[in-house]
Design a protein around this motif. Structure first.
Motif, mmCIF file in Angstrom:
data_model
loop_
_atom_site.group_PDB
_atom_site.id
_atom_site.type_symbol
_atom_site.label_atom_id
_atom_site.label_comp_id
_atom_site.label_asym_id
_atom_site.label_seq_id
_atom_site.Cartn_x
_atom_site.Cartn_y
_atom_site.Cartn_z
ATOM 1 N N PHE A 49 0.832 -1.204 0.000
ATOM 2 C CA PHE A 49 0.000 0.000 0.000
ATOM 3 C C PHE A 49 0.871 1.260 0.000
ATOM 4 C CE2 PHE A 49 -1.818 3.304 2.772
ATOM 5 C CZ PHE A 49 -2.956 3.639 2.060
ATOM 6 N N LEU A 52 2.614 1.860 -3.398
ATOM 7 C CA LEU A 52 1.718 2.416 -4.407
ATOM 8 C C LEU A 52 1.422 3.889 -4.133
ATOM 9 C CD1 LEU A 52 -0.744 -0.593 -4.792
ATOM 10 C CD2 LEU A 52 0.951 0.181 -6.447
ATOM 11 N N ILE A 53 1.159 4.216 -2.876
ATOM 12 C CA ILE A 53 0.904 5.614 -2.507
ATOM 13 C C ILE A 53 2.115 6.490 -2.833
ATOM 14 C CG2 ILE A 53 0.711 7.161 -0.524
ATOM 15 C CD1 ILE A 53 -1.944 6.142 -1.129
ATOM 16 N N TYR A 77 -3.735 2.877 -9.813
ATOM 17 C CA TYR A 77 -3.240 3.017 -8.438
ATOM 18 C C TYR A 77 -4.395 2.994 -7.440
ATOM 19 C CZ TYR A 77 1.657 4.234 -9.513
ATOM 20 O OH TYR A 77 2.970 4.203 -9.891
ATOM 21 N N SER A 80 -6.078 -0.429 -6.964
ATOM 22 C CA SER A 80 -5.211 -1.301 -6.165
ATOM 23 C C SER A 80 -5.230 -0.911 -4.695
ATOM 24 C CB SER A 80 -3.776 -1.245 -6.701
ATOM 25 O OG SER A 80 -3.717 -1.592 -8.064
ATOM 26 N N ILE A 81 -5.162 0.391 -4.431
ATOM 27 C CA ILE A 81 -5.175 0.886 -3.056
ATOM 28 C C ILE A 81 -6.482 0.526 -2.359
ATOM 29 C CG2 ILE A 81 -5.302 3.030 -1.705
ATOM 30 C CD1 ILE A 81 -3.196 4.153 -3.741
#
Length: 463
Positions: A49, A52-53, A77, A80-81
């Protein structure tokens, strides 16, 4: 292409794959082994997480990878988050509950693999990528629905599996027409034969609508939500929806339909949207069982997501940002509420809303959290669900009749979201019991409020 461009995909993939295998060995039947497996799972999901952030914040998007089979997009993104957050809430909330299951290590492993499939579905830029990712994510969700291995879970899981196989068959069939219509495996390709493309999109839509439980493809959904293990349902009802929405968005977004094809795509999804909104609202009204109410109300929630899909040909930027916020709000609320129900059933002994009585006087934090999550699904400001509905309806402003239908159905949904809140504030014998399920529900409600405060900024970033 620099090596660092591959990190948002490669690093989470390596961590998730190896960890999904490692947890099977870490959990050796002891409590210590089980907690080690849970700790590794949560650590990997949180780290993925954060990766990705971080890479989104650093501007690593709008480029393709691996011979254009993946496209690192901003909406990829956020999809996925959303899946990772829902999984973290589910697994943390289910720590105590999963310990009683013999298949607990399998649950942890399959949850990570499902998230891996979602990540690749989110960034898919090629038909083969969707097929492979869909296989991983879907198979994991089918097994998770069966994870408790009792009679009711088996019945629900088998129905989900049969519908899933039917959905997958339609998907392969639809992509056959899609490939013939474009002459390539790429999702972002010029249209050569419009009739074949339309036929392919309709068949693909049936496949993905089966997966998300839109009307009239929702037959499996009430049984799975009501009869499966509550922690499993928390995962299937949140991440499982994303498995269906992600490829549907990929196909319509990269197709960029125009002219007559855009109108035909609009009509197909507008019809399904309206039927889902109305059917979900009507049936949810008659449900006193909380799980059953959430099952049918999720059909209405899917209807709101489909408003964004419907408007993609005409307002792609606002529709995409609205859908991303909606997925985030829905997945957090749905995972949190089913985890809360798992706790409430243990305390009150029932899944009916009468079991909520006395919660406000004995466990104010839980009462507040359940109320916040229900109001998020209803769309009350300043909770995240309000902004989700606002942005989705904003995408439909060019079609005022669709905006009005969405607004009216949102108002009508108060008829079944308010009664559980009313029961929370009635006198009863509910007792405060500390558990990870209770803590996860509180975390989900705090996230809904915190993200609701910054939602306008998030939507602006996506656009």
């Amino acid at each position: 292409m620099a090596y660092i461009d591959y990190i948002p995909i490669v690093l989470p993939s390596i961590l998730i794959v190896f960890s999904s295998i490692a947890v099977l060995y870490l959990d050796n039947g002891t409590k210590r082994g089980y907690l080690s497996a849970v700790g590794l799972t949560l650590a990997v999901l949180v780290f993925s997480f954060l990766i990705l952030i971080s890479f989104y914040a650093l501007g690593y998007y709008n480029y393709s990878l691996f011979s254009q089979t993946l496209y690192i997009s901003s909406f990829g993104y956020f999809i996925s988050i959303s899946a990772l957050l829902a999984t973290i809430i589910t697994i943390y909330g289910g720590i105590t509950h999963l310990e009683t299951l013999r298949t607990r290590a399998s649950f942890l492993s399959l949850a990570m693999l499902a998230d891996l499939g979602v990540i690749y579905l989110s960034f898919a830029y090629n038909v083969v990528t969707i097929l492979a990712s869909w296989g991983i994510a879907s198979a994991a969700t089918y097994v998770i629905a069966l994870i408790r291995k009792d009679y009711s879970s088996t019945i629900a899981g088998v129905k989900y599996l049969v519908m899933g196989l039917l959905s997958s068959s339609f998907m392969v069939f639809g992509f056959a027409f899609y490939i013939l219509g474009t002459g390539t495996l790429s999702l972002d390709a010029p249209i050569k034969y419009q009739t074949l493309i339309l036929l392919g999109v309709v068949i693909l839509s049936i496949a993905f609508l089966f997966k998300i439980g839109a009307f009239p493809f929702q037959a499996w959904l009430p049984d799975v939500y009501s009869m499966s293990d509550r922690v499993s349902t928390a995962f299937v009802s949140s991440v499982g929806k994303i498995v269906g929405i992600a490829p549907l968005l990929d196909v319509i977004y990269y197709l960029k339909p125009t002219g007559e094809l855009a109108l035909e795509v609009f009509v197909v999804f507008a019809v399904v949207t309206i039927m889902s909104l109305v059917f979900g609202n009507i049936v949810a009204f008659s449900r006193q069982d909380f799980a059953s109410m959430l099952a049918y109300s999720s059909i209405t929630q899917v209807g709101f997501m489909l408003i964004a899909i419907t408007m993609l040909p005409y307002n792609p930027s606002v529709a995409t940002s609205g859908l991303m916020i909606y997925l985030l709000a829905y997945s957090i609320a749905q995972a949190g509420l089913f985890i809360a129900l798992s706790h409430i059933e243990k305390v009150s002994g029932t899944s009916y809303i009468e079991g909520f009585r006395g919660m406000s006087s004995s466990d104010k934090a839980l009462a507040f959290s359940v109320t916040v999550l229900l109001l998020s699904l209803l769309g009350i400001p300043p909770i995240l669900g309000f902004w989700a509905k606002l942005f989705v309806l904003e995408a439909s402003f060019s079609q005022p009749w669709l905006t009005v239908i969405g607004f009216l159905n949102s108002a009508v949904s108060a008829g079944y979201y308010i009664p559980p809140i009313r029961e929370i504030f009635r006198e009863g014998e509910f007792k405060k019991v500390n558990s990870t399920e209770r803590d996860a529900t509180i975390i989900a409600s705090v996230l809904s409020i915190a993200l609701g405060i910054v939602a306008p900024l998030i939507a602006g970033v996506i656009i």
